[in-house]
Design an enzyme around this catalytic site. Structure first.
Site, PDB file in Angstrom:
ATOM      1  N   ALA A   1      26.081  -3.956  16.464  1.00  0.00           N
ATOM      2  CA  ALA A   1      25.517  -2.626  16.694  1.00  0.00           C
ATOM      3  C   ALA A   1      24.487  -2.290  15.629  1.00  0.00           C
ATOM      4  CB  ALA A   1      26.623  -1.576  16.717  1.00  0.00           C
TER       5      ALA A   1
ATOM      6  N   LYS B   1      26.005 -17.608  31.528  1.00  0.00           N
ATOM      7  CA  LYS B   1      26.968 -16.892  32.365  1.00  0.00           C
ATOM      8  C   LYS B   1      26.265 -16.498  33.667  1.00  0.00           C
ATOM      9  CE  LYS B   1      29.482 -12.468  32.509  1.00  0.00           C
ATOM     10  NZ  LYS B   1      29.735 -11.212  31.771  1.00  0.00           N
TER      11      LYS B   1
END
Length: 584
Positions: free
Chosen positions: A83, A145
């Protein structure tokens, strides 16, 4: 009404009505119109350009004015991890005049687990932050993915949630009518089922279809943070190693400075709280009310560990139903990262470890992570903005953690005024980000409400008590006819209004039809033989595709494959799409 969308796909003929009209104009006037609305290749005009934006607009990122005592110039990002570093890099990338300092304590460890992302994050990294793909592959070594494989729903079979679900390229209704499952409804779904990626060996060189098949990254968190730390230093972001001992306020919603454990006072114009679940500024100091999602999401802990995969890299994240929750599988180049997400009210920590290690023998060094699902009432108060876990978090299902960090950072950078004297968009930011988090809450809730894989006490309680009220109007529409994404445009618009979601109606279809939630299935609309022909064609592409490990090695060895992905205008991850999404 978006007239640009109405015009999409339309084109002008060789001599359209505007060309004929201009024949009656004086030469100078006609030349001016033709210069304004030129046709392709300079032949004639393109009247459809009247529905486009032809005027240039400057940036809306205002710079501080010299001498303004309320100017926002110095940004303190309090806390590191993904973050903190992603936020600092975003601020510096798009507002390079800002003086950005990241303050973090090395005594607070990084949670070194594998992280799954969504396809939006791929564009955020490369287009918004400007991270070089070749360098990312060398330093972070991501895997791919194509979607999520869910060991979920009735029976024992898995269903695929591919990122190309919006394509319906083979056919969702046809897949269900053909074999009772949504699997194989897209090329991505078929690739996932075969553990392959759309990269091919043709002669000496690889050929990639990855730019036509959306995907995301699996990332080792510790390796990612290490790379972002180095990148931040290269890009001029200051770094202060310190533990925050106190947050000193000068008003009800205003931080004057933070005090470090070694007695230093650090003062900034804006403070970005990236202190994780501790939420030292937004939660602790400003006492922002917290809204729990506990009535919808019952899990609050995870036991994580790594396990050898013997060189087999699957092209998906896997979510497997467990007695008191579920287990993720995130493949990295070296091994699989496993994590059992569970409810501490249903089983003890020791029982969770036993279940994980029994189900997946070979798990190394299981570690415990505690969390809570919910968000603070506001992300932005005074001169403090919370990003990441310091503002909101939901359990890891659907890989929304890094997605929301990117979304929050993008929102901050896009809406930050040049001065505290300027109009403040705090309310819009707080309402908008809260709606994002609430939408994710309701999306995750339907995973629990309708999963019939096990009849353990935990899952019985989920089916009986999970609060899905935020999505109930959407569920009512679904019950009347599905797929939702194939309903008429008015119904689709209604569904999107009553229950907006990051993943759209395609994602909702995948989750509800994948779990076989009852509905009135729409008619196929074509002979089943046509669906079967498309399915066979997709299978022929899958059969010749490389296993994922070999496909990744091709991208390592041939950097031009990533350049095709990120620079070609016909790519899902190319500059045209990035501009449309506000990422360039």
């Amino acid at each position: 009404m978006d007239h640009k969308n109405l015009a999409n796909g339309l084109g002008s003929d060789d001599r359209n009505v505007l060309d004929r009209l201009l024949e009656s104009f004086p030469d100078a006037d006609a030349a001016g119109v033709r210069s304004w609305l030129p046709g392709a290749g300079g032949a004639g005009t393109d009247p459809m350009a009247l529905l486009g934006a032809l005027a240039a607009t400057g940036s809306d990122h205002a710079r501080p004015v010299d001498g303004d005592p309320q100017a926002i110039r110095r940004i303190g990002v309090i806390g590191g991890g993904t973050a903190g570093y992603l936020t600092a890099l975003a601020l510096k990338a798009k507002r390079p005049w800002l003086d950005v300092t990241l303050v973090e304590s090395t005594s607070i460890p990084i949670i070194g687990v594998g992280e799954a992302t969504v396809s939006y994050f791929t564009l955020f990294l490369h287009h918004y932050l400007g991270i070089d793909a070749e360098e990312l592959y060398a330093r972070v070594r991501p895997t791919w993915k194509l979607g999520i494989k869910f060991d979920w729903g009735p029976g024992s079979d898995a269903f695929m949630g591919p990122f190309d679900w919006s394509a319906d390229s083979v056919g969702l209704v046809g897949a269900i009518k053909s074999h009772g499952s949504i699997n194989g409804s897209t090329l991505g779904s078929a690739m996932m089922g075969a553990d392959r990626a759309p990269v091919y060996q043709v002669g000496q060189d690889p050929v990639s279809l990855m730019k036509y098949l959306p995907f995301a990254y699996h990332l080792d968190n510790a390796r990612l943070v290490s790379y972002l730390t180095e990148l931040a230093e290269r890009r001029g972001i200051h770094h202060v190693e310190a533990t925050i001992d106190d947050v000193v306020l000068s008003g009800e919603e205003w931080v004057d400075h933070v005090r470090t454990g070694d007695g230093r006072d650090l003062s900034f114009d804006l403070y970005v709280d990236c202190t994780g679940f501790r939420s030292r500024l937004l939660g602790d100091a400003l006492k922002t009310p917290y809204q729990s999602f506990g009535s919808s999401l019952f899990t609050d802990r995870a036991v994580t560990g790594n396990i050898e995969h013997g060189g087999e890299i699957v092209p998906y994240t896997q979510a497997t139903t467990m007695n008191a929750g579920w287990c993720w599988r995130i493949p990295t180049r070296e091994d699989d990262h496993r994590g059992y997400v569970y409810s501490s009210a249903a089983i003890s920590d020791d029982e969770a470890v036993d279940e994980l290690t029994t189900r997946f023998p070979g798990i190394k060094n299981p570690r415990l992570v505690k969390f809570r699902s919910g968000r603070y009432e506001k992300a932005w108060r005074g001169n403090v903005v919370g990003i990441g876990n310091s503002y909101g978090f939901v359990e890891p299902l659907e890989s929304t953690g890094l997605l929301m960090i990117a979304t929050e950072a993008l929102t901050l950078v896009s809406s930050l005024p040049a001065s505290w004297a300027d109009p403040q968009p705090r309310d819009a930011v707080n309402i908008g980000l809260a709606q994002h988090w609430d939408a994710i809450r309701w999306l995750l809730s339907i995973h629990y409400k309708f999963n019939t894989r096990l009849d353990t006490p935990f899952w019985k309680e989920c089916r009986a008590l999970t609060d899905v009220s935020g999505f109930q109007p959407l569920l009512d529409i679904y019950a009347a006819g599905a797929p939702l994404s194939r309903r008429n445009a008015v119904v689709q618009d209604l569904a999107n209004r009553v229950a907006p979601s990051f993943f759209g109606l395609y994602g909702i279809d995948c989750l509800l039809l994948g779990q076989q939630v009852p509905t009135r299935l729409l008619e196929l609309g074509e002979p089943l033989e046509q669906w079967q022909a498309r399915s066979r064609a997709a299978d022929s592409l899958v059969a010749r595709a490389l296993p994922t490990r070999q496909a990744l090695e091709a991208f390592d060895a041939f950097p031009e494959l990533n350049r095709q992905l990120l620079e070609d205008e016909d790519s899902w991850a190319g500059p045209q799409i990035a501009r449309r999404m506000g990422l360039r």
